[in-house]
Each structure stands twice: as structure tokens, then as C-alpha cells.
Scaffold this motif. Structure first.
Motif, short mmCIF file in Angstrom:
data_model
loop_
_atom_site.label_atom_id
_atom_site.label_comp_id
_atom_site.label_asym_id
_atom_site.label_seq_id
_atom_site.Cartn_x
_atom_site.Cartn_y
_atom_site.Cartn_z
N VAL A 132 0.85 -1.20 0.00
CA VAL A 132 0.00 0.00 0.00
C VAL A 132 0.89 1.25 0.00
N THR A 133 0.54 2.24 -0.82
CA THR A 133 1.18 3.56 -0.66
C THR A 133 0.17 4.49 0.01
N ALA A 134 0.67 5.40 0.85
CA ALA A 134 -0.26 6.27 1.58
C ALA A 134 0.38 7.62 1.86
N MET A 179 -2.01 -1.39 -3.79
CA MET A 179 -3.07 -0.40 -3.61
C MET A 179 -2.42 0.97 -3.48
N ALA A 180 -2.64 1.82 -4.47
CA ALA A 180 -1.98 3.13 -4.52
C ALA A 180 -2.93 4.19 -3.98
N THR A 181 -2.85 4.42 -2.67
CA THR A 181 -3.72 5.47 -2.10
C THR A 181 -2.99 6.79 -1.96
N ALA A 182 -1.68 6.80 -2.16
CA ALA A 182 -0.90 8.02 -1.90
C ALA A 182 -1.30 9.15 -2.84
N ALA A 183 -1.24 10.36 -2.30
CA ALA A 183 -1.43 11.57 -3.12
C ALA A 183 -0.05 12.04 -3.54
N VAL A 184 0.39 11.51 -4.66
CA VAL A 184 1.77 11.75 -5.11
C VAL A 184 1.83 13.09 -5.85
N ALA A 185 2.83 13.90 -5.54
CA ALA A 185 2.97 15.19 -6.24
C ALA A 185 3.23 14.93 -7.72
N ASP A 186 2.53 15.64 -8.56
CA ASP A 186 2.70 15.44 -10.00
C ASP A 186 4.03 15.99 -10.49
N TRP A 187 4.49 17.09 -9.85
CA TRP A 187 5.74 17.72 -10.28
C TRP A 187 6.66 17.95 -9.10
N ASN A 209 6.97 14.15 -12.03
CA ASN A 209 7.34 12.97 -11.24
C ASN A 209 6.94 11.70 -11.97
N PRO A 210 7.58 10.59 -11.63
CA PRO A 210 7.12 9.32 -12.21
C PRO A 210 5.72 8.99 -11.69
N ASP A 211 4.92 8.36 -12.54
CA ASP A 211 3.61 7.88 -12.07
C ASP A 211 3.83 6.47 -11.53
N ILE A 212 3.76 6.36 -10.22
CA ILE A 212 4.09 5.09 -9.56
C ILE A 212 3.10 4.00 -9.96
N LEU A 213 1.82 4.35 -9.88
CA LEU A 213 0.79 3.36 -10.19
C LEU A 213 0.94 2.87 -11.64
N VAL A 233 -4.93 -1.65 -7.51
CA VAL A 233 -6.07 -0.79 -7.19
C VAL A 233 -5.58 0.65 -7.17
N GLY A 234 -6.24 1.49 -7.95
CA GLY A 234 -5.90 2.91 -7.97
C GLY A 234 -6.92 3.72 -7.19
N PHE A 235 -6.54 4.92 -6.83
CA PHE A 235 -7.44 5.83 -6.13
C PHE A 235 -7.53 7.13 -6.92
N ALA A 236 -8.64 7.81 -6.74
CA ALA A 236 -8.79 9.13 -7.37
C ALA A 236 -9.42 10.07 -6.36
N SER A 285 -12.81 7.32 -16.21
CA SER A 285 -11.75 7.53 -17.22
C SER A 285 -10.37 7.26 -16.61
N LYS A 286 -10.22 7.57 -15.30
CA LYS A 286 -8.90 7.33 -14.66
C LYS A 286 -8.62 5.83 -14.55
N ARG A 287 -9.65 5.05 -14.34
CA ARG A 287 -9.45 3.59 -14.25
C ARG A 287 -8.83 3.05 -15.54
N ILE A 288 -9.34 3.56 -16.64
CA ILE A 288 -8.85 3.07 -17.94
C ILE A 288 -7.44 3.61 -18.20
N ARG A 289 -7.26 4.90 -17.88
CA ARG A 289 -5.95 5.53 -18.13
C ARG A 289 -4.86 4.85 -17.30
N LYS A 290 -5.20 4.47 -16.06
CA LYS A 290 -4.19 3.86 -15.18
C LYS A 290 -4.06 2.36 -15.42
O1 C5P Z 1 -3.27 10.88 -11.81
P1 C5P Z 1 -3.78 10.92 -10.42
O2 C5P Z 1 -2.80 11.50 -9.43
O3 C5P Z 1 -5.11 11.56 -10.25
O4 C5P Z 1 -4.00 9.38 -10.05
C1 C5P Z 1 -4.31 8.93 -8.78
C2 C5P Z 1 -3.83 7.53 -8.60
O5 C5P Z 1 -2.54 7.34 -9.13
C3 C5P Z 1 -3.68 7.18 -7.13
O6 C5P Z 1 -3.87 5.80 -7.01
C4 C5P Z 1 -2.25 7.59 -6.86
O7 C5P Z 1 -1.74 6.94 -5.71
C5 C5P Z 1 -1.56 7.16 -8.11
N1 C5P Z 1 -0.40 7.98 -8.48
C6 C5P Z 1 0.88 7.44 -8.43
N2 C5P Z 1 1.95 8.19 -8.83
C7 C5P Z 1 1.80 9.45 -9.27
C8 C5P Z 1 0.51 10.03 -9.34
C9 C5P Z 1 -0.56 9.27 -8.91
O8 C5P Z 1 1.01 6.30 -8.01
N3 C5P Z 1 2.85 10.16 -9.64
#
Ligand code: C5P
Length: 403
Positions: free
Chosen positions: A196-198, A275-283, A309-313, A330-333, A345-350
């Protein structure tokens, strides 16, 4: 609702200074909806009074096998037949030894011996000095008690009442509560490994400043705890949050998105579920300044350049194990509006089979939430509730998907 709600627990106290923690445990059990019947040994009464335990449990306490209140004068039979579990906290070295040998010279040990083995589990929380705990006699007793089917909780570590420091402290009331809640939970994820990420990430600008967000990590921590309660091996990669680690969960603390990705890649190989619940910074700032950026008296404001930033999910869902279905992701939005449309749409994109949506501004930092579970066949709402309760429902749903 706690898995303990509606249960009837006999709380036994043997003699030890940790008896004061039993008062708090009793209170927490009652708060969780448990009816608590306290039984104390004579030695326990040296440390805490029956009056205290009666006031906290709301029931008169039993201290003797000769208690005339019981019409048949068989308190040991009557009390153990009613219980969903017997919890002995504190369990002294002497009491463990007595249990091991089937001793029955006072009510608590007599009742433990008389309990129906197939119906009434016995859970003990040891409490003693570190030398007593590590003594081969105690360790032998603990091993044999476990082999006999008795659930021996871990001991804590730290300062002891005697002035020494080491293993043998009784767990805190909150820790015992978590263990008891886990004990009564369905083991729907037994044998599974969950990563899990958080929380938020922190992207440094200079040595004293950075960019972060309002994610509290509460939902992710609740999910990690629920997965652990369900019997999974759980690793929690946590951004900077001030939350206690759920019992039995391996926690890896990180700051930045890059560190979070590194930690995830290190642990995802063993996982069955991510399970990616973290709110990861986009930049993140393109370059972290080595020294604090100072005001220099000019009107010139600092210019920050950002890189993505890299998209971890997405990195994980594109890995061969996720693509083959061996790893369930499992992704979160967290959205501010149009949750269903964005989550779909995020489910498909991720590229995830399940995406869980919530309204970010309404839930960041709060203890409760509402979740929307979106998969290829549609959406299902988990109605507004405490994050822990929602996490347990989500884990139950996940367990069904894994079957
Ligand atoms: O793109 P967005 O941030 O809205 O997507 C949310 C999902 O993607 C969450 O599950 C979040 O943990 C994951 N995420 C990630 N790495 C990022 C951005 C989002 O794992 N850089």
C-alpha cells in the motif's frame, strides 16, 4: 463498527504492575461495544482494586471460585460458557506457568482450564521483567502454550517499572485492542501479500522548504490495517504523516515521489495486490537548492522550474506481473467534482481493474469518507462512514475479486 461489537469477553487479570493498563483496556472494550466480565486473581488485587474494574466494566467482578452469587457455586463453569473469548491481561510469568500445567487453585486458572476448547479461545498478554521474559523457563512455557492452542500476544519493549529496559512490557491497551479486533476479523486475505502507498509526498525546494499536499494518509493507513486484520502480509510505503503504524504492518517511510517509487519497486515483487492510495505530487522542483534560498532585498522573486514525477501506479500496472494479472492493482482518485466520470476515465488511463474514487476536499484529514468503487462493469458506492469501516468493506470486496 468494531469486529468486537456485541462480543462478550471475560477479562482476566493476574498479578503484575501492568494491571493499570487493564483498566484502560476494559474501558476500550466497553467503548467498542463489548460486554466485559472481569475476573481477578488475589495477586491482581494487590495492584488494582475490583472497585476500579467494576466501575469501568459496569459488572461486579469475580475474584473467588467460592463466590456464593452463583446459584450452583460454579463460577468457573458459568463464566467460561458465556464468553466469546477469555483475555488474560496482564498474564504474569506465574500465571503462564500455571496455565501450562493445568493448575486450577483459584478462579481465573480454574476457569481457563474449564473453558470449552472448541468454542472459547484464550488470549493472553504477557507482562513481566525482561529477565523473566527471556528466561528459558518462560520461553519454553510460551512455546508450549502456543502449541496448546493458546493465543500468546507479543510483548512490548522499553522502560520497565523495575527500572530496567528491555522486552516483557505488556502491550498498550490500544495495541491489545488492535490484536483482538484482528483476531475476530475474517481472514479473507490469508496467504496474500499487499503493498500500500499512503499519504502525501514532499518535494524539496531547498533544505528547509518543500511542496506537499493535504493528504493525511488516514485512508491508506486504514486500508493497510484492514488488510493486515484480514490476514495479509502488509507493507505500507508512507509519505510524511504523523500516524501510528498499524499493528503487524511493515512500514517504509519516504519523502519524495522518487523515493516512494524506489520503495514500491523494492517490495512489489512479493506482492499479490498493490493499492496506490498516496497523493503523489505530479511535479517536483527541477533542482533542489543546496542552501536555503534567501531574500536578498531585491524585488526579484525566485523562479522555480518543475519536472514531472514518475507515475508510480502506472509504472506498476505496466509491469509484466500486473499485465498478466498475477498482481492485482487498485488505484485511487481524489476528485473535487464529477466523481463517477473522472474515476471511470482514470481507471482506464491507469490500467487498473479497480479504481476507488473519493471527493478529496471533503475527506482530506477527516476520519470519515465515502468511496465509489469503479470497475469494468460499473460503479458501487460504499456509503459515508468511518475510514476504518470503509477500509474493511473495501478489503472484503477485494478478497472476493481475488477468489
Ligand atoms: O493521476 P492521479 O494522481 O489523479 O492518479 C491517482 C492515482 O494514481 C492514485 O492511485 C495515486 O496513488 C496514483 N499515483 C501514483 N503516482 C503518481 C501520481 C498518482 O502512483 N505520480
Amino acid at each position: 463498527m468494531s469486529t468486537l461489537a456485541g462480543k462478550h469477553i471475560v477479562l482476566g487479570l493476574s498479578g503484575g504492575i501492568a494491571a493499570y493498563k487493564a483498566a484502560e483496556l476494559c474501558r476500550a472494550l466497553v467503548k467498542a461495544g463489548v460486554t466485559v466480565q472481569v475476573v481477578m486473581t488475589q495477586a491482581a488485587e494487590q495492584f488494582i482494586t475490583a472497585v476500579t474494574m467494576q466501575a469501568l466494566s459496569g459488572r461486579s467482578v469475580y475474584t473467588s471460585q467460592w463466590d456464593p452469587r452463583e446459584a450452583n457455586n460454579m463460577a468457573h463453569i458459568n463464566l467460561s460458557r458465556e464468553a466469546d473469548a477469555i483475555v488474560v491481561a496482564p498474564a504474569s510469568a506465574d500465571f503462564l506457568s500455571k496455565l501450562l500445567h493445568g493448575g486450577a487453585d483459584e478462579l481465573l486458572s480454574l476457569m481457563c482450564l474449564a473453558r470449552p476448547l472448541d468454542k472459547v479461545p484464550l488470549i493472553v498478554a504477557p507482562a513481566m521483567n525482561r529477565e523473566m521474559w527471556h528466561n528459558p523457563a518462560t520461553q519454553r512455557n510460551v512455546a508450549q502454550l502456543k502449541a496448546d492452542g493458546i493465543h500468546v500476544l507479543e510483548v512490548g519493549q522499553g522502560d520497565q517499572a523495575c527500572g530496567e529496559n528491555g522486552d516483557g512490557r505488556m502491550l498498550e491497551a490500544g495495541e491489545i485492542m488492535q490484536d483482538l479486533e484482528a483476531f475476530f476479523a475474517d481472514k479473507s486475505l490469508a496467504g496474500k501479500s499487499v503493498l500500500v502507498t499512503a499519504g502525501p509526498t514532499y518535494e524539496a525546494i531547498d533544505p528547509v522548504r518543500g511542496i506537499t499536499n493535504l493528504s493525511s494518509g488516514k485512508m491508506g493507513f486504514a486500508i493497510a490495517r484492514a488488510a493486515r486484520m484480514a490476514g495479509a502480509v502488509v507493507t505500507l510505503v508512507a509519505g510524511p504523516v504523523h500516524l501510528p503504524t498499524p499493528r503487524g504492518v511493515l512500514r517504509v517511510d519516504v519523502l519524495s515521489a522518487q523515493q516512494m517509487l524506489d520503495a514500491v519497486q523494492q517490495h512489489v515483487g512479493e506482492a499479490d495486490v498493490f493499492m496506490a492510495t498516496a497523493a503523489v505530487a505530479d511535479w517536483r522542483p527541477a533542482n533542489m537548492a543546496d542552501q536555503k534560498i534567501k531574500k536578498d532585498g531585491s524585488t526579484q522573486t525566485p523562479q522555480l522550474n518543475f519536472v514531472e514525477n514518475p507515475d508510480i501506479l502506472l509504472t506498476v500496472t505496466q509491469s509484466p506481473r500486473a499485465v498478466s494479472g498475477e498482481l492485482f492493482c487498485v488505484g485511487f482518485a481524489a476528485e473535487s467534482h464529477d466523481l463517477l466520470a473522472h474515476a471511470t476515465s482514470k481507471r482506464i488511463r491507469k490500467g487498473v481493474p479497480l479504481l476507488v474514487g473519493n471527493i478529496g476536499p471533503a475527506t482530506f484529514g477527516q476520519d470519515d469518507n465515502t468511496l465509489l468503487l469503479v470497475d469494468e462493469s460499473g460503479a458501487r458506492e460504499l456509503p459515508h462512514g468511518h475510514k476504518q469501516a470503509l477500509a474493511e468493506q473495501l478489503i472484503a470486496d477485494l478478497a472476493q475479486r481475488l477468489q
